[in-house]
Design a protein around this motif. Structure first.
Motif, PDB file in Angstrom:
ATOM      1  N   GLU A 178      35.372  41.558  33.593  1.00 36.21           N
ATOM      2  CA  GLU A 178      35.076  42.960  33.686  1.00 36.21           C
ATOM      3  C   GLU A 178      33.400  42.879  32.766  1.00 36.21           C
ATOM      4  OE1 GLU A 178      38.007  42.122  32.723  1.00 36.21           O
ATOM      5  OE2 GLU A 178      39.596  43.367  33.525  1.00 36.21           O
ATOM      6  N   LEU A 182      30.412  44.441  34.857  1.00 31.29           N
ATOM      7  CA  LEU A 182      29.647  45.694  34.234  1.00 31.29           C
ATOM      8  C   LEU A 182      28.404  45.411  33.749  1.00 31.29           C
ATOM      9  CD1 LEU A 182      32.325  47.263  31.656  1.00 31.29           C
ATOM     10  CD2 LEU A 182      31.549  48.258  33.807  1.00 31.29           C
ATOM     11  N   GLU A 222      41.358  47.456  40.457  1.00 33.36           N
ATOM     12  CA  GLU A 222      40.801  47.935  38.971  1.00 33.36           C
ATOM     13  C   GLU A 222      39.380  47.598  38.696  1.00 33.36           C
ATOM     14  OE1 GLU A 222      43.861  46.207  36.803  1.00 33.36           O
ATOM     15  OE2 GLU A 222      45.257  47.621  36.971  1.00 33.36           O
ATOM     16  N   MET A 223      39.007  46.452  39.256  1.00 29.76           N
ATOM     17  CA  MET A 223      37.593  46.029  38.870  1.00 29.76           C
ATOM     18  C   MET A 223      36.722  46.917  39.862  1.00 29.76           C
ATOM     19  SD  MET A 223      37.940  41.862  38.861  1.00 29.76           S
ATOM     20  CE  MET A 223      38.333  40.922  37.268  1.00 29.76           C
ATOM     21  N   LEU A 226      36.253  50.200  38.126  1.00 31.47           N
ATOM     22  CA  LEU A 226      35.429  50.010  37.140  1.00 31.47           C
ATOM     23  C   LEU A 226      33.708  50.014  37.471  1.00 31.47           C
ATOM     24  CD1 LEU A 226      35.752  49.529  33.890  1.00 31.47           C
ATOM     25  CD2 LEU A 226      35.533  47.139  34.550  1.00 31.47           C
TER      26      LEU A 226
END
Length: 232
Positions: A178, A182, A222-223, A226
């Motif tokens: 993550e 990001l 989910e990634m 995000l």
């Protein structure tokens, strides 16, 4: 142009179109997780598996059934006959999508500015600091890749539907987590979709000792959520 392989019909490689996929030999990266290792390791000057004439004859025979052609690899921009090949494909009324690693932005710019491409998918291997490991190149050409990313963002925002592009990243854990994703979200230009896809080691990879593993479907989703939120 050297052609190393041909998939005669695909529903997933060119969004919105049924497409044939042309594979070119040779690559200027040595990504340890590459699942097209045979293509990557073959010199881009290797004898072709299919002649361009043979492929064009096949495409002609599928008029009305195919909507496009994807040119992938390997790295297609290594091929000196790439533009000529695309021009011939387009005379058949087919759109062309190019898959590239973004290391040759001048060639990419020429193809786009001459109206030869309807779609480009640029593989972003990871954040800048991870490029040497993930691309297998200690001196990864980050400035060239950044120019290619900016080029796609500029053209996709001004083409009014005539040109589309996407960035895509293959996620393998623990190499891309993550925090790194990001960081990439703030590096990759906005305005173009950025699609995460799962590492697929079951097909065989360039470095059999590579320690990456694929995320689960849930974790990949989910990634994706995000990074989508981080880019808004």
């Amino acid at each position: 142009m050297k052609i190393a392989g041909l998939v005669r019909s695909s529903l997933i490689d060119f969004p919105g179109r049924v497409a044939a996929v042309i594979f070119t030999p040779g690559c200027n990266f040595r990504c340890p997780w590459c699942h097209n290792a045979e293509l990557a390791l073959t010199p881009h000057t290797a004898p072709p598996a299919h002649s361009l004439g043979e492929v064009l004859d096949f495409l002609e025979s599928r008029r009305g059934l195919l909507g496009g052609v994807v040119i992938s690899g390997g790295e297609p921009t290594l091929q000196p006959g790439l533009a000529d090949c695309i021009e011939k494909v387009k005379t058949l009324g087919l759109g062309v999508k190019l898959d590239t690693n973004g290391t040759r932005p001048d060639i990419l710019a020429s193809l786009i500015e001459n109206g030869l491409l309807e779609y480009v998918a640029l593989d972003v291997k990871g954040p800048p600091e991870a490029y040497p490991a993930l691309s297998g190149m200690p001196e990864a050409p980050l400035q060239a890749i950044e120019r290619a990313m900016a080029l796609l963002a500029r053209h996709a925002s001004t083409a009014k539907g005539h040109f589309r592009a996407e960035f895509r990243t293959t996620v393998m854990e623990p190499h891309l987590d993550e925090a790194r994703l990001l960081g990439m979200a703030h590096w990759i230009p906005a305005g173009i979709p950025w699609r995460l896809q799962a590492f697929t080691p079951q097909h065989g990879i360039l470095d059999p000792g590579f320690s990456g593993r694929p995320p689960t479907e849930t974790r990949l989703a989910e990634m994706q959520a995000l990074v989508d939120a981080a880019r808004r």
